[in-house]
Design a protein around this motif. Structure first.
Motif, mmCIF file in Angstrom:
data_model
loop_
_atom_site.group_PDB
_atom_site.id
_atom_site.type_symbol
_atom_site.label_atom_id
_atom_site.label_comp_id
_atom_site.label_asym_id
_atom_site.label_seq_id
_atom_site.Cartn_x
_atom_site.Cartn_y
_atom_site.Cartn_z
ATOM 1 N N GLN A 72 0.824 -1.201 0.000
ATOM 2 C CA GLN A 72 0.000 0.000 0.000
ATOM 3 C C GLN A 72 0.862 1.258 0.000
ATOM 4 O O GLN A 72 0.584 2.217 -0.704
ATOM 5 C CB GLN A 72 -0.919 -0.027 1.229
ATOM 6 C CG GLN A 72 -1.924 1.131 1.272
ATOM 7 C CD GLN A 72 -2.836 1.014 2.477
ATOM 8 O OE1 GLN A 72 -2.656 0.128 3.308
ATOM 9 N NE2 GLN A 72 -3.822 1.882 2.561
ATOM 10 N N ARG A 73 1.934 1.211 0.819
ATOM 11 C CA ARG A 73 2.834 2.365 0.862
ATOM 12 C C ARG A 73 3.529 2.556 -0.477
ATOM 13 O O ARG A 73 3.723 3.672 -0.951
ATOM 14 C CB ARG A 73 3.867 2.164 1.969
ATOM 15 C CG ARG A 73 4.796 3.365 2.155
ATOM 16 C CD ARG A 73 5.763 3.111 3.290
ATOM 17 N NE ARG A 73 5.058 2.916 4.553
ATOM 18 C CZ ARG A 73 5.685 2.576 5.689
ATOM 19 N NH1 ARG A 73 6.984 2.380 5.693
ATOM 20 N NH2 ARG A 73 4.990 2.414 6.801
ATOM 21 N N GLY A 74 3.915 1.454 -1.127
ATOM 22 C CA GLY A 74 4.557 1.552 -2.438
ATOM 23 C C GLY A 74 3.637 2.153 -3.476
ATOM 24 O O GLY A 74 4.066 2.901 -4.358
ATOM 25 N N SER A 75 2.345 1.847 -3.392
ATOM 26 C CA SER A 75 1.384 2.418 -4.343
ATOM 27 C C SER A 75 1.288 3.931 -4.159
ATOM 28 O O SER A 75 1.210 4.690 -5.132
ATOM 29 C CB SER A 75 0.005 1.772 -4.132
ATOM 30 O OG SER A 75 0.071 0.385 -4.356
ATOM 31 N N ARG A 76 1.299 4.365 -2.898
ATOM 32 C CA ARG A 76 1.250 5.814 -2.649
ATOM 33 C C ARG A 76 2.494 6.515 -3.189
ATOM 34 O O ARG A 76 2.412 7.596 -3.783
ATOM 35 C CB ARG A 76 1.114 6.067 -1.149
ATOM 36 C CG ARG A 76 -0.235 5.630 -0.579
ATOM 37 C CD ARG A 76 -0.253 5.868 0.921
ATOM 38 N NE ARG A 76 -1.540 5.458 1.488
ATOM 39 C CZ ARG A 76 -1.809 5.490 2.798
ATOM 40 N NH1 ARG A 76 -0.873 5.902 3.662
ATOM 41 N NH2 ARG A 76 -2.997 5.113 3.235
ATOM 42 N N ILE A 77 3.638 5.884 -2.955
ATOM 43 C CA ILE A 77 4.893 6.482 -3.452
ATOM 44 C C ILE A 77 4.873 6.540 -4.972
ATOM 45 O O ILE A 77 5.279 7.539 -5.588
ATOM 46 C CB ILE A 77 6.099 5.679 -2.949
ATOM 47 C CG1 ILE A 77 6.218 5.820 -1.420
ATOM 48 C CG2 ILE A 77 7.386 6.151 -3.630
ATOM 49 C CD1 ILE A 77 7.306 4.960 -0.809
ATOM 50 N N LEU A 79 2.253 6.694 -6.915
ATOM 51 C CA LEU A 79 1.309 7.728 -7.324
ATOM 52 C C LEU A 79 1.915 9.120 -7.167
ATOM 53 O O LEU A 79 1.750 10.001 -8.028
ATOM 54 C CB LEU A 79 0.031 7.600 -6.493
ATOM 55 C CG LEU A 79 -1.103 8.581 -6.843
ATOM 56 C CD1 LEU A 79 -1.560 8.360 -8.289
ATOM 57 C CD2 LEU A 79 -2.267 8.419 -5.881
ATOM 58 N N PHE A 80 2.631 9.308 -6.045
ATOM 59 C CA PHE A 80 3.282 10.607 -5.816
ATOM 60 C C PHE A 80 4.338 10.895 -6.893
ATOM 61 O O PHE A 80 4.419 12.005 -7.425
ATOM 62 C CB PHE A 80 3.916 10.616 -4.424
ATOM 63 C CG PHE A 80 4.732 11.856 -4.146
ATOM 64 C CD1 PHE A 80 4.120 13.062 -3.829
ATOM 65 C CD2 PHE A 80 6.128 11.811 -4.222
ATOM 66 C CE1 PHE A 80 4.870 14.194 -3.582
ATOM 67 C CE2 PHE A 80 6.878 12.940 -3.974
ATOM 68 C CZ PHE A 80 6.253 14.137 -3.647
ATOM 69 N N LEU A 81 5.158 9.876 -7.201
ATOM 70 C CA LEU A 81 6.177 10.062 -8.236
ATOM 71 C C LEU A 81 5.549 10.354 -9.586
ATOM 72 O O LEU A 81 6.037 11.196 -10.351
ATOM 73 C CB LEU A 81 7.059 8.810 -8.321
ATOM 74 C CG LEU A 81 7.979 8.547 -7.125
ATOM 75 C CD1 LEU A 81 8.699 7.208 -7.308
ATOM 76 C CD2 LEU A 81 9.000 9.677 -6.980
ATOM 77 N N LEU A 82 4.452 9.642 -9.905
ATOM 78 C CA LEU A 82 3.768 9.876 -11.175
ATOM 79 C C LEU A 82 3.216 11.296 -11.253
ATOM 80 O O LEU A 82 3.326 11.981 -12.283
ATOM 81 C CB LEU A 82 2.633 8.855 -11.331
ATOM 82 C CG LEU A 82 1.864 8.908 -12.663
ATOM 83 C CD1 LEU A 82 2.797 8.602 -13.824
ATOM 84 C CD2 LEU A 82 0.705 7.920 -12.648
ATOM 85 N N LEU A 83 2.632 11.766 -10.138
ATOM 86 C CA LEU A 83 2.106 13.130 -10.096
ATOM 87 C C LEU A 83 3.229 14.153 -10.251
ATOM 88 O O LEU A 83 3.087 15.166 -10.947
ATOM 89 C CB LEU A 83 1.360 13.344 -8.780
ATOM 90 C CG LEU A 83 0.686 14.708 -8.591
ATOM 91 C CD1 LEU A 83 -0.388 14.920 -9.645
ATOM 92 C CD2 LEU A 83 0.074 14.813 -7.189
ATOM 93 N N PHE A 84 4.353 13.893 -9.584
ATOM 94 C CA PHE A 84 5.496 14.792 -9.667
ATOM 95 C C PHE A 84 6.010 14.893 -11.101
ATOM 96 O O PHE A 84 6.306 15.987 -11.611
ATOM 97 C CB PHE A 84 6.598 14.306 -8.729
ATOM 98 C CG PHE A 84 7.860 15.111 -8.803
ATOM 99 C CD1 PHE A 84 7.958 16.344 -8.157
ATOM 100 C CD2 PHE A 84 8.959 14.655 -9.526
ATOM 101 C CE1 PHE A 84 9.122 17.091 -8.236
ATOM 102 C CE2 PHE A 84 10.114 15.393 -9.610
ATOM 103 C CZ PHE A 84 10.205 16.619 -8.961
#
Length: 576
Positions: A72-77, A79-84
Motif C-alpha cells: 500500500q505504501r509503495g502504491s502511494r509512493i 502515485l506521488f512520483l507519477l504526479l510529480f
C-alpha cells in the motif's frame, strides 16, 4: 566441468582465479555469501560494501512484496512520483511554449548584450527574421478617437520655444515642445528654428516640414497654432524680455518640474518662452504616454516636405542601381571633420606639422580645456581606451572588411570635409572604391561657408545633377534633410561617432521593424585590437564578428541603457 568453491575458501585462491571469474565475482548482482567471513574482519573493501548494499535492497524489496502494508505504501509512493513527473512535464511544456511565444529581446548585463539564439544563417544586410517579427510600432494616432482637448482660449496659456542647433537637434526640441505642452495643457505656438551661428541659415519650419500635416496629425493630442495670437502686440518681447522667459530648466527635467515651476508662470503671463530648450525633458522620469507622444511626433507627425521626400527617393533609387542591376547599399556617417577631431581632444596619426596645427586650433577654440596642454596626452589615451574617440576613415574600412563586406560594396558617405583630406580618405577609398558623395556638402573653411562637391570615383551627375539640387541649395537644412533620408533608407547604416544624426536614424530604423542593420562599432574594444601589434588578421576578424553580432540595431529594452531617440522600443513599440 564447473568448479565449485566453498565459502570458506581462502582469499589467496580467489586472487589466483582467472580474470574472467574475477570479473564475475565483482558483479554487483552476485549475492554476498561472505557476510559471516566479514564479521571476523572489521575492514571491508568498497566492493564488499557495495555487495552488502545491493543484497539488503534486494532482500527488502522481496520482503515488501509479501507484506500488504509495504504494498500500500509503495502504491502511494508510485502515485506521488507519477504526479510529480506529470507536474514537471507540464512546467516544461509551458516553459517551452513561453520561450517560443516570447518576443525577440536582447537583455543587457553590464556592458554585455545577450540576444536570443537563432538558427538563421547570418546576413551582411539584414537582422534575423525573428527579430523583425516580434515587435511593431504602436505610437501612431488612433483613428476615430474623440479629442478631449479644450478650446484654445481655455488652455493654460501659450508656450513658445526656439529650436536651436542643427536639423536633428531642432527635431528633438520640437518633439519635446509638444510633450511639454501636453504636460501643462498649454497651446503650442509653432516652434521657430533658430538661426544657426555657424551656417547662418534662415530656414523656417515651413521650409523643411509639412506644417499642415504636423498640426492635423496632433490635433487630438495638443493644440498647435501657426503664430503668436494677435492680441499679444509686442511679439519681440518673447525674444528679449526676461519676464516672458523661463531660463532655469535643468537638463532632462522630469514632468513634475514643469507642473511645479513653469505652469504657474504660464497661467499668470498667458504666454511664456522656454530658453534654452536643448535636452530639457527626461526619459524615464516622465509618464509613458508622454514618451509615446514624443514618438508620435518624431515618426508620424514630423514629415519633410513632399519635394524633399521625392528627391531622396530618387537618390536612393540611383544608389540601388549604380551597378546596372539592383544592389544593396550602405550609408556611412563619417564624423571626422576638423571641428569634431579638435573637440574630441583625441590623438590621431599624423605628421608633426599636423599635430602642431591641431594643438594651435584647440588652444584657440577651447582655451579652458586646453590650459597649458601638458595633460592632453594622458587624456587622449584615456578617451581612446574608453571608446570616446571618432573612428578614422581607415579604421572604419578595416572593420567593415573584417565583418565581411566585399570591396564592391556601394557606400553612400554622409560627411563634411574630412580632416586630412585625400590622404586621410585613401585607405577607405582603396578598400571600398565605390564611395558616393551625392550632395554638395557645406563646409566651414577659414570662417566662411562654401558649398563644394567632395571627390568620389563616380561623377556627380550619376546621382543628382546641379539643376536637380538647385532648389535645395537655398537652405543648408534642406541638404541635411536629404542626407538624413538617404541614410535612413539604406540597407545598412554605419555610424562612426555619437551625435543626434546617427541616434535619430538608428531609432527610426528600429521603429519600423529592426530589419535593417544599424551598425554601432565598439570603439573601445577596437582601440585595443588596433593597438595590439601581435594580433593577426584571423584573430582580428573573429573579434570584430563576435563583438558586433549584437550591435546591429536589434530589439532591446530602452531604459536605462539608451535614450528614447536611439531606441524607442519600451514606450513606443508593442509585441507583434
Amino acid at each position: 566441468m564447473v568448479e565449485l568453491r566453498h565459502p570458506s575458501s581462502s582469499l589467496g585462491s580467489r586472487v589466483a582465479s582467472s580474470p574472467i571469474k574475477r570479473d564475475e565475482d565483482t558483479s554487483p548482482l552476485i549475492h554476498d555469501h561472505f557476510s559471516q567471513h566479514d564479521e571476523d574482519h572489521p575492514r571491508h573493501s568498497s566492493r564488499d560494501r557495495e555487495r552488502s548494499f545491493w543484497w539488503q535492497t534486494y532482500s527488502f524489496s522481496s520482503f515488501s512484496k509479501d507484506d500488504p502494508r509495504f504494498s500500500q505504501r509503495g502504491s502511494r509512493i508510485s502515485l506521488f512520483l507519477l504526479l510529480f513527473v506529470a507536474i514537471a512535464g507540464l512546467i516544461s511544456i509551458f516553459s517551452i511554449l513561453h520561450r517560443l511565444n516570447s518576443p525577440y529581446l536582447c537583455i543587457k548585463d553590464g556592458i554585455v548584450l545577450h540576444c536570443p539564439r537563432v538558427k538563421e544563417k547570418p546576413s551582411l544586410w539584414e537582422n534575423p527574421f525573428s527579430a523583425t517579427t516580434s515587435w511593431k510600432p504602436c505610437a501612431e494616432r488612433r483613428e476615430g478617437g474623440i479629442s478631449d482637448l479644450p478650446p484654445e482660449n481655455e488652455t493654460s496659456g501659450y508656450l513658445f520655444i526656439h529650436a536651436e542647433g542643427g536639423l536633428n537637434q531642432q527635431r528633438i526640441a520640437i518633439c519635446n515642445a509638444v510633450a511639454v505642452a501636453k504636460i501643462m495643457n498649454a497651446t503650442l505656438i509653432l516652434p521657430v528654428l533658430k538661426q544657426d551661428q555657424i551656417w547662418k541659415d534662415q530656414t523656417k519650419f515651413e521650409d523643411i516640414f509639412d506644417v499642415d500635416h504636423f498640426i492635423n496629425y496632433l490635433k487630438d493630442d495638443v493644440r498647435i497654432v501657426r503664430d503668436i495670437p494677435e492680441w499679444f502686440t509686442d511679439k519681440s518681447e518673447l525674444f528679449t524680455s526676461i519676464r516672458r522667459t523661463v531660463k532655469n530648466i535643468p537638463k532632462y527635467a522630469p514632468a513634475q518640474f514643469y507642473i511645479d515651476n513653469v505652469l504657474p508662470r504660464i497661467k499668470e503671463k498667458k504666454i511664456m518662452s522656454l530658453k534654452p530648450f536643448v535636452d530639457r525633458l527626461g526619459y524615464d522620469n516622465v509618464p509613458p504616454e508622454i514618451n509615446r507622444l514624443r514618438c508620435r511626433v518624431n515618426y508620424h507627425a514630423l514629415k519633410f516636405l513632399p519635394e524633399i521626400e521625392q528627391m531622396s527617393d530618387l537618390l536612393v533609387s540611383r544608389m540601388r542601381n549604380r551597378t546596372g542591376s539592383p544592389n544593396p547599399y550602405m550609408a556611412l556617417h563619417l564624423r571626422f571633420e576638423k571641428g569634431m577631431v579638435g573637440l574630441s581632444f583625441c590623438d590621431f596619426v599624423g605628421t608633426r606639422e599636423e599635430k602642431a596645427r591641431m594643438a594651435e586650433y584647440r588652444q584657440k577654440e577651447w582655451p579652458r580645456r586646453y590650459k597649458n596642454g601638458t595633460h592632453l596626452w594622458q587624456l587622449a589615451l584615456q578617451k581612446r581606451k574608453e571608446g570616446r574617440c571618432p573612428l578614422e576613415p581607415g579604421e572604419v574600412a578595416v572593420i567593415l572588411r573584417a565583418m565581411g563586406y566585399p570591396k564592391e560594396t556601394q557606400i553612400y558617405v554622409a560627411s563634411g570635409q574630412v580632416y586630412g583630406g585625400q590622404n586621410r580618405m585613401a585607405p577607405l577609398r582603396n578598400m571600398f572604391p565605390n564611395l558616393g558623395f551625392t550632395l554638395p556638402v557645406p563646409l566651414l573653411i577659414y570662417g566662411s561657408i562654401k558649398a563644394v562637391y567632395l571627390f568620389r570615383p563616380v561623377t556627380k551627375e550619376e546621382l543628382a545633377s546641379k539643376e536637380e539640387l538647385a532648389a535645395f541649395r537655398k537652405h543648408v537644412t534642406s541638404l541635411a534633410a536629404l542626407d538624413f533620408l538617404v541614410c535612413l533608407k539604406s540597407d545598412v547604416f554605419v555610424m562612426t561617432h555619437g551625435g543626434n544624426f546617427a541616434k535619430l536614424i538608428i531609432g527610426a530604423r528600429r521603429y519600423v521593424g529592426h530589419r535593417q542593420k544599424s551598425i554601432k562599432p565598439d570603439k573601445g574594444l577596437m582601440s585595443k585590437s588596433f593597438g595590439d601589434p601581435y594580433m593577426g588578421w584571423a584573430n582580428f576578424v573573429e573579434d570584430v564578428v563576435i563583438t558586433h553580432q549584437t550591435r546591429t540595431g536589434l530589439p532591446e529594452e530602452t531604459f536605462p541603457n539608451y535614450d528614447l531617440w536611439e531606441n524607442p522600443l519600451t514606450p513606443c513599440m508593442c509585441k507583434a
